[in-house]
Design a protein around this motif. Structure first.
Motif, PDB file in Angstrom:
ATOM      1  N   ALA A  18       0.819  -1.217   0.000  1.00  0.00           N
ATOM      2  CA  ALA A  18       0.000   0.000   0.000  1.00  0.00           C
ATOM      3  C   ALA A  18       0.853   1.267   0.000  1.00  0.00           C
ATOM      4  O   ALA A  18       0.572   2.212  -0.745  1.00  0.00           O
ATOM      5  CB  ALA A  18      -0.916  -0.003   1.223  1.00  0.00           C
ATOM      6  N   PHE A  19       1.911   1.283   0.804  1.00  0.00           N
ATOM      7  CA  PHE A  19       2.737   2.489   0.902  1.00  0.00           C
ATOM      8  C   PHE A  19       3.474   2.764  -0.406  1.00  0.00           C
ATOM      9  O   PHE A  19       3.562   3.900  -0.860  1.00  0.00           O
ATOM     10  CB  PHE A  19       3.724   2.380   2.072  1.00  0.00           C
ATOM     11  N   LYS A  20       3.982   1.686  -1.009  1.00  0.00           N
ATOM     12  CA  LYS A  20       4.678   1.819  -2.295  1.00  0.00           C
ATOM     13  C   LYS A  20       3.709   2.373  -3.343  1.00  0.00           C
ATOM     14  O   LYS A  20       4.045   3.274  -4.109  1.00  0.00           O
ATOM     15  CB  LYS A  20       5.198   0.437  -2.726  1.00  0.00           C
ATOM     16  N   PHE A  21       2.489   1.846  -3.338  1.00  0.00           N
ATOM     17  CA  PHE A  21       1.480   2.303  -4.297  1.00  0.00           C
ATOM     18  C   PHE A  21       1.197   3.797  -4.103  1.00  0.00           C
ATOM     19  O   PHE A  21       1.195   4.569  -5.060  1.00  0.00           O
ATOM     20  CB  PHE A  21       0.181   1.500  -4.149  1.00  0.00           C
ATOM     21  N   LEU A  22       0.956   4.195  -2.859  1.00  0.00           N
ATOM     22  CA  LEU A  22       0.619   5.599  -2.575  1.00  0.00           C
ATOM     23  C   LEU A  22       1.746   6.542  -2.988  1.00  0.00           C
ATOM     24  O   LEU A  22       1.502   7.619  -3.534  1.00  0.00           O
ATOM     25  CB  LEU A  22       0.309   5.790  -1.087  1.00  0.00           C
ATOM     26  N   LYS A  23       2.986   6.115  -2.748  1.00  0.00           N
ATOM     27  CA  LYS A  23       4.129   6.966  -3.081  1.00  0.00           C
ATOM     28  C   LYS A  23       4.285   7.148  -4.579  1.00  0.00           C
ATOM     29  O   LYS A  23       4.797   8.169  -5.039  1.00  0.00           O
ATOM     30  CB  LYS A  23       5.409   6.394  -2.459  1.00  0.00           C
ATOM     31  N   GLN A  24       3.853   6.135  -5.374  1.00  0.00           N
ATOM     32  CA  GLN A  24       4.039   6.202  -6.827  1.00  0.00           C
ATOM     33  C   GLN A  24       2.779   6.640  -7.574  1.00  0.00           C
ATOM     34  O   GLN A  24       2.821   6.917  -8.756  1.00  0.00           O
ATOM     35  CB  GLN A  24       4.472   4.827  -7.350  1.00  0.00           C
ATOM     36  N   CYS A  25       1.662   6.699  -6.871  1.00  0.00           N
ATOM     37  CA  CYS A  25       0.370   6.957  -7.521  1.00  0.00           C
ATOM     38  C   CYS A  25       0.292   8.381  -8.083  1.00  0.00           C
ATOM     39  O   CYS A  25       0.670   9.344  -7.418  1.00  0.00           O
ATOM     40  CB  CYS A  25      -0.750   6.741  -6.500  1.00  0.00           C
ATOM     41  N   THR A  26      -0.217   8.487  -9.311  1.00  0.00           N
ATOM     42  CA  THR A  26      -0.386   9.812  -9.925  1.00  0.00           C
ATOM     43  C   THR A  26      -1.869  10.095 -10.197  1.00  0.00           C
ATOM     44  O   THR A  26      -2.218  11.148 -10.706  1.00  0.00           O
ATOM     45  CB  THR A  26       0.400   9.916 -11.246  1.00  0.00           C
TER      46      THR A  26
END
Length: 195
Positions: free
Chosen positions: A115-123
């Motif tokens: 989840a954290f990786k996704f949030l950091k990369q999400c545009t």
């Protein structure tokens, strides 16, 4: 050690409360590392939400998706574009199967990962974001921070974080309100409309 995770063996079935799929039941496989939100809390959450925003046609994100229960409720109420982040393989397969049964596979995107990786990369930007992490998650407080730092909500968008009394977000600049259902607390955060 309290991981905040209760095996799903304790939950016989899961029910969609309201909307076009209201009353539909599903049986998550036992051993899913999820703690499904109770019907009481889920009912309360959606009462508040439906008074705050129109769920019809919205774009949503569910972080720590577990069984996908919140996204099915959202789809049942007309949400059109749903994304679920979940890293457990068994949970992901259950979500795929349920989406097929509800005939919403075309509008439900499942991302298997952290989840954290996704949030950091999400545009992308969403109208509504829901997060139900393990209650003992050490980095819980980073979630509201990431959502607003990364500008993941559309103007007027709402982020809801499910947690226990261990965490308190009333001092957060985007804090809107808190609803308490027994040991479950939902904190609502608001992305202001751009002036």
């Amino acid at each position: 050690m309290d991981t905040g995770i209760v095996p799903a063996a304790t939950t016989e079935h899961m029910r969609i409360i309201s909307g076009m799929f209201g009353g539909r039941r599903f049986n998550p496989p036992s051993g899913i590392p999820a703690r499904p939100t109770t019907d009481l809390a889920k009912g309360g959450l959606f009462n508040v939400l439906e008074n705050m925003m129109d769920l019809d046609g919205i774009k949503t994100l569910e972080i720590f998706g577990g069984t996908g229960s919140i996204s099915y409720e959202l789809a049942s109420r007309g949400a059109e574009d749903l994304t679920i982040i979940e890293k457990d393989g068994t949970s992901v397969e259950f979500i795929k199967k349920t989406a097929k049964e509800l005939d919403i596979a075309g509008k439900l995107h499942i991302v298997r990962g952290d989840a954290f990786k996704f949030l950091k990369q999400c545009t992308d930007r969403y109208d509504f974001i829901f997060s139900d992490p393990p209650y003992a998650l050490p980095a819980m407080d980073e979630l509201p921070q990431l959502v607003f730092e990364k500008n993941l909500l559309n103007p007027g968008g709402v982020f809801v974080l499910e947690h226990t009394t261990r965490n308190d977000y009333q001092q957060h600049p985007n804090f809107l309100r808190m609803k308490n259902y027994g040991t479950t607390i939902f904190t609502f955060f608001l992305q202001p409309n751009e002036s």
